[in-house]
Design a protein around this motif. Structure first.
Motif, PDB file in Angstrom:
ATOM      1  N   GLY A   7       1.036  -1.250   0.296  1.00  0.00           N
ATOM      2  CA  GLY A   7       0.400  -0.003  -0.683  1.00  0.00           C
ATOM      3  C   GLY A   7       0.986   1.461   0.039  1.00  0.00           C
ATOM      4  O   GLY A   7      -0.037   2.394   0.114  1.00  0.00           O
ATOM      5  N   GLY A   8       2.243   1.147   0.159  1.00  0.00           N
ATOM      6  CA  GLY A   8       2.781   2.702  -0.117  1.00  0.00           C
ATOM      7  C   GLY A   8       3.415   2.816  -1.047  1.00  0.00           C
ATOM      8  O   GLY A   8       2.696   2.317  -2.244  1.00  0.00           O
ATOM      9  N   GLY A   9       3.364   3.818  -1.469  1.00  0.00           N
ATOM     10  CA  GLY A   9       3.445   4.630  -2.632  1.00  0.00           C
ATOM     11  C   GLY A   9       4.188   6.498  -3.325  1.00  0.00           C
ATOM     12  O   GLY A   9       4.577   6.602  -1.252  1.00  0.00           O
ATOM     13  N   LEU A  10       3.509   7.189  -3.605  1.00  0.00           N
ATOM     14  CA  LEU A  10       3.922   8.638  -3.438  1.00  0.00           C
ATOM     15  C   LEU A  10       3.078   9.023  -2.739  1.00  0.00           C
ATOM     16  O   LEU A  10       1.687   8.759  -3.693  1.00  0.00           O
ATOM     17  CB  LEU A  10       4.325   9.493  -5.477  1.00  0.00           C
ATOM     18  N   VAL A  11       2.978  10.294  -2.137  1.00  0.00           N
ATOM     19  CA  VAL A  11       2.150  10.729  -1.442  1.00  0.00           C
ATOM     20  C   VAL A  11       2.534  13.114  -0.792  1.00  0.00           C
ATOM     21  O   VAL A  11       3.732  12.760  -0.489  1.00  0.00           O
ATOM     22  CB  VAL A  11       1.226  10.187  -0.336  1.00  0.00           C
ATOM     23  N   GLN A  12       1.715  13.280  -1.857  1.00  0.00           N
ATOM     24  CA  GLN A  12       2.134  14.496  -1.568  1.00  0.00           C
ATOM     25  C   GLN A  12       0.991  14.993  -0.182  1.00  0.00           C
ATOM     26  O   GLN A  12       0.887  14.358   0.623  1.00  0.00           O
ATOM     27  CB  GLN A  12       0.767  15.416  -2.871  1.00  0.00           C
ATOM     28  N   PRO A  13       2.498  15.971   0.160  1.00  0.00           N
ATOM     29  CA  PRO A  13       2.288  16.150   1.596  1.00  0.00           C
ATOM     30  C   PRO A  13       1.192  16.790   1.839  1.00  0.00           C
ATOM     31  O   PRO A  13       0.187  17.822   0.601  1.00  0.00           O
ATOM     32  CB  PRO A  13       2.928  17.614   2.155  1.00  0.00           C
ATOM     33  N   GLY A  14       0.032  16.828   3.322  1.00  0.00           N
ATOM     34  CA  GLY A  14      -1.035  16.561   3.460  1.00  0.00           C
ATOM     35  C   GLY A  14      -2.097  15.753   3.188  1.00  0.00           C
ATOM     36  O   GLY A  14      -2.711  15.914   3.837  1.00  0.00           O
ATOM     37  N   GLY A  15      -1.334  14.815   2.162  1.00  0.00           N
ATOM     38  CA  GLY A  15      -2.501  13.807   2.113  1.00  0.00           C
ATOM     39  C   GLY A  15      -2.179  12.569   3.047  1.00  0.00           C
ATOM     40  O   GLY A  15      -1.563  12.827   4.182  1.00  0.00           O
ATOM     41  N   SER A  16      -2.879  11.375   3.063  1.00  0.00           N
ATOM     42  CA  SER A  16      -3.055  10.539   3.701  1.00  0.00           C
ATOM     43  C   SER A  16      -2.694   9.136   3.240  1.00  0.00           C
ATOM     44  O   SER A  16      -3.475   8.897   1.572  1.00  0.00           O
ATOM     45  CB  SER A  16      -4.840  10.107   4.303  1.00  0.00           C
ATOM     46  N   LEU A  17      -2.500   8.039   4.184  1.00  0.00           N
ATOM     47  CA  LEU A  17      -2.632   6.617   3.484  1.00  0.00           C
ATOM     48  C   LEU A  17      -2.841   5.833   4.380  1.00  0.00           C
ATOM     49  O   LEU A  17      -3.119   6.201   5.486  1.00  0.00           O
ATOM     50  CB  LEU A  17      -0.562   6.179   2.619  1.00  0.00           C
ATOM     51  N   ARG A  18      -3.366   4.759   3.501  1.00  0.00           N
ATOM     52  CA  ARG A  18      -3.407   3.257   4.250  1.00  0.00           C
ATOM     53  C   ARG A  18      -2.796   2.396   4.062  1.00  0.00           C
ATOM     54  O   ARG A  18      -3.030   1.754   2.808  1.00  0.00           O
ATOM     55  CB  ARG A  18      -5.032   3.136   4.478  1.00  0.00           C
ATOM     56  N   LEU A  19      -1.906   1.714   4.584  1.00  0.00           N
ATOM     57  CA  LEU A  19      -1.450   0.893   4.289  1.00  0.00           C
ATOM     58  C   LEU A  19      -1.665  -0.334   5.330  1.00  0.00           C
ATOM     59  O   LEU A  19      -2.166  -0.270   5.820  1.00  0.00           O
ATOM     60  CB  LEU A  19       0.241   0.877   5.005  1.00  0.00           C
ATOM     61  N   SER A  20      -1.596  -1.741   4.240  1.00  0.00           N
ATOM     62  CA  SER A  20      -1.708  -3.033   4.354  1.00  0.00           C
ATOM     63  C   SER A  20      -0.893  -4.101   5.211  1.00  0.00           C
ATOM     64  O   SER A  20       0.088  -4.067   4.248  1.00  0.00           O
ATOM     65  CB  SER A  20      -3.265  -3.680   3.653  1.00  0.00           C
ATOM     66  N   CYS A  21      -1.631  -4.837   6.141  1.00  0.00           N
ATOM     67  CA  CYS A  21      -0.255  -6.474   6.161  1.00  0.00           C
ATOM     68  C   CYS A  21      -1.412  -7.548   6.282  1.00  0.00           C
ATOM     69  O   CYS A  21      -1.594  -7.521   7.574  1.00  0.00           O
ATOM     70  CB  CYS A  21       0.146  -5.546   7.379  1.00  0.00           C
ATOM     71  N   ALA A  22      -0.880  -8.360   5.735  1.00  0.00           N
ATOM     72  CA  ALA A  22      -1.905  -9.316   5.049  1.00  0.00           C
ATOM     73  C   ALA A  22      -0.964 -10.526   5.811  1.00  0.00           C
ATOM     74  O   ALA A  22       0.883 -11.043   5.851  1.00  0.00           O
ATOM     75  CB  ALA A  22      -1.690  -9.934   3.556  1.00  0.00           C
ATOM     76  N   VAL A  23      -1.831 -11.437   6.763  1.00  0.00           N
ATOM     77  CA  VAL A  23      -0.468 -11.613   7.757  1.00  0.00           C
ATOM     78  C   VAL A  23      -1.662 -13.313   7.977  1.00  0.00           C
ATOM     79  O   VAL A  23      -2.624 -13.634   7.486  1.00  0.00           O
ATOM     80  CB  VAL A  23      -0.872 -11.580   9.114  1.00  0.00           C
ATOM     81  N   SER A  24      -0.153 -14.540   8.021  1.00  0.00           N
ATOM     82  CA  SER A  24      -0.866 -15.560   7.915  1.00  0.00           C
ATOM     83  C   SER A  24       0.436 -16.547   8.372  1.00  0.00           C
ATOM     84  O   SER A  24       1.372 -16.125   8.839  1.00  0.00           O
ATOM     85  CB  SER A  24      -0.871 -15.691   6.119  1.00  0.00           C
ATOM     86  N   GLY A  25      -0.537 -17.452   9.546  1.00  0.00           N
ATOM     87  CA  GLY A  25       0.310 -18.550  10.410  1.00  0.00           C
ATOM     88  C   GLY A  25       0.015 -18.268  11.970  1.00  0.00           C
ATOM     89  O   GLY A  25       1.020 -18.615  12.705  1.00  0.00           O
ATOM     90  N   LEU A  26      -0.263 -17.217  11.713  1.00  0.00           N
ATOM     91  CA  LEU A  26      -0.596 -16.612  13.257  1.00  0.00           C
ATOM     92  C   LEU A  26      -2.368 -16.020  13.599  1.00  0.00           C
ATOM     93  O   LEU A  26      -2.898 -15.753  12.544  1.00  0.00           O
ATOM     94  CB  LEU A  26       0.309 -15.409  13.540  1.00  0.00           C
ATOM     95  N   THR A  27      -2.494 -16.126  14.771  1.00  0.00           N
ATOM     96  CA  THR A  27      -4.395 -15.544  15.544  1.00  0.00           C
ATOM     97  C   THR A  27      -3.276 -14.292  15.694  1.00  0.00           C
ATOM     98  O   THR A  27      -3.416 -14.247  17.255  1.00  0.00           O
ATOM     99  CB  THR A  27      -4.752 -16.880  16.421  1.00  0.00           C
ATOM    100  N   PHE A  28      -4.639 -12.914  15.886  1.00  0.00           N
ATOM    101  CA  PHE A  28      -3.907 -12.045  16.643  1.00  0.00           C
ATOM    102  C   PHE A  28      -4.583 -12.436  17.889  1.00  0.00           C
ATOM    103  O   PHE A  28      -3.621 -10.869  18.852  1.00  0.00           O
ATOM    104  CB  PHE A  28      -5.207 -10.679  15.503  1.00  0.00           C
ATOM    105  N   ARG A  29      -5.335 -13.025  18.538  1.00  0.00           N
ATOM    106  CA  ARG A  29      -5.361 -12.942  19.923  1.00  0.00           C
ATOM    107  C   ARG A  29      -4.401 -13.119  20.609  1.00  0.00           C
ATOM    108  O   ARG A  29      -3.867 -13.530  21.527  1.00  0.00           O
ATOM    109  CB  ARG A  29      -6.840 -13.649  20.153  1.00  0.00           C
ATOM    110  N   ASP A  30      -3.587 -13.823  19.882  1.00  0.00           N
ATOM    111  CA  ASP A  30      -1.802 -14.708  20.626  1.00  0.00           C
ATOM    112  C   ASP A  30      -0.839 -13.566  20.373  1.00  0.00           C
ATOM    113  O   ASP A  30       0.358 -14.112  21.077  1.00  0.00           O
ATOM    114  CB  ASP A  30      -1.878 -15.813  19.614  1.00  0.00           C
ATOM    115  N   VAL A  31      -0.896 -12.528  19.453  1.00  0.00           N
ATOM    116  CA  VAL A  31       0.162 -12.086  19.505  1.00  0.00           C
ATOM    117  C   VAL A  31       0.132 -10.588  19.105  1.00  0.00           C
ATOM    118  O   VAL A  31      -0.949  -9.541  19.333  1.00  0.00           O
ATOM    119  CB  VAL A  31       0.682 -12.504  17.991  1.00  0.00           C
ATOM    120  N   ASP A  32       1.432  -9.293  19.671  1.00  0.00           N
ATOM    121  CA  ASP A  32       0.236  -8.046  19.380  1.00  0.00           C
ATOM    122  C   ASP A  32       1.251  -8.013  17.865  1.00  0.00           C
ATOM    123  O   ASP A  32       2.865  -8.956  17.851  1.00  0.00           O
ATOM    124  CB  ASP A  32       1.876  -7.581  20.315  1.00  0.00           C
ATOM    125  N   MET A  33       0.755  -6.580  16.921  1.00  0.00           N
ATOM    126  CA  MET A  33       1.230  -6.675  16.150  1.00  0.00           C
ATOM    127  C   MET A  33       1.571  -4.907  15.935  1.00  0.00           C
ATOM    128  O   MET A  33       1.432  -3.802  16.850  1.00  0.00           O
ATOM    129  CB  MET A  33       0.346  -6.663  14.924  1.00  0.00           C
TER     130      MET A  33
END
Length: 118
Positions: A7-33
């Motif tokens: 989800g990264g890329g070139l963004v202008q100052p003042g802009g917004s961005l949402r990054l994503s992280c696809a996870v496999s092999g883990l359960t969120f309730r078992d780890v800190d992210m």
């Protein structure tokens, strides 16, 4: 275990961005992210994280969220400045010592580059 940030890329100052992280092999309730970033010549630093119990913490302008159904963690960044230019990494740890301790993370994604420039 695999983490893939995107989800990264070139963004202008003042802009917004949402990054994503696809996870496999883990359960969120078992780890800190966490989301970290590393600018050229600088140390890797914490920007946002969420504990296995759901408590989140983050720097100003950064918001972490997760969707367990999609096994994906998100990082919303608002009002970007050139100082936010960095490679952004997602990471996971089963040590449950709190999400901001970069040295305690066992699993890392490959990073996604965010460049803030006009």
């Amino acid at each position: 275990v695999q983490l893939q940030a995107y989800g990264g890329g070139l963004v202008q100052p003042g802009g917004s961005l949402r990054l994503s992280c696809a996870v496999s092999g883990l359960t969120f309730r078992d780890v800190d992210m966490g989301w970290f970033r590393q600018a050229p010549g600088k140390r890797r630093e914490f920007v946002a994280g969420v504990t296995a119990s759901g408590r989140s913490e983050s720097k100003d302008r950064f918001t972490i969220s997760s969707d367990s159904a999609k096994n994906t963690v998100y990082l919303q960044v608002n009002n970007l400045t050139p100082e936010d230019t960095a490679v952004y990494y997602c990471a996971a740890t089963s040590k449950l010592l709190g999400p901001s301790r970069v040295l305690e993370y066992e699993y890392w994604g490959q990073g996604t580059l965010v460049t803030v420039s006009s």
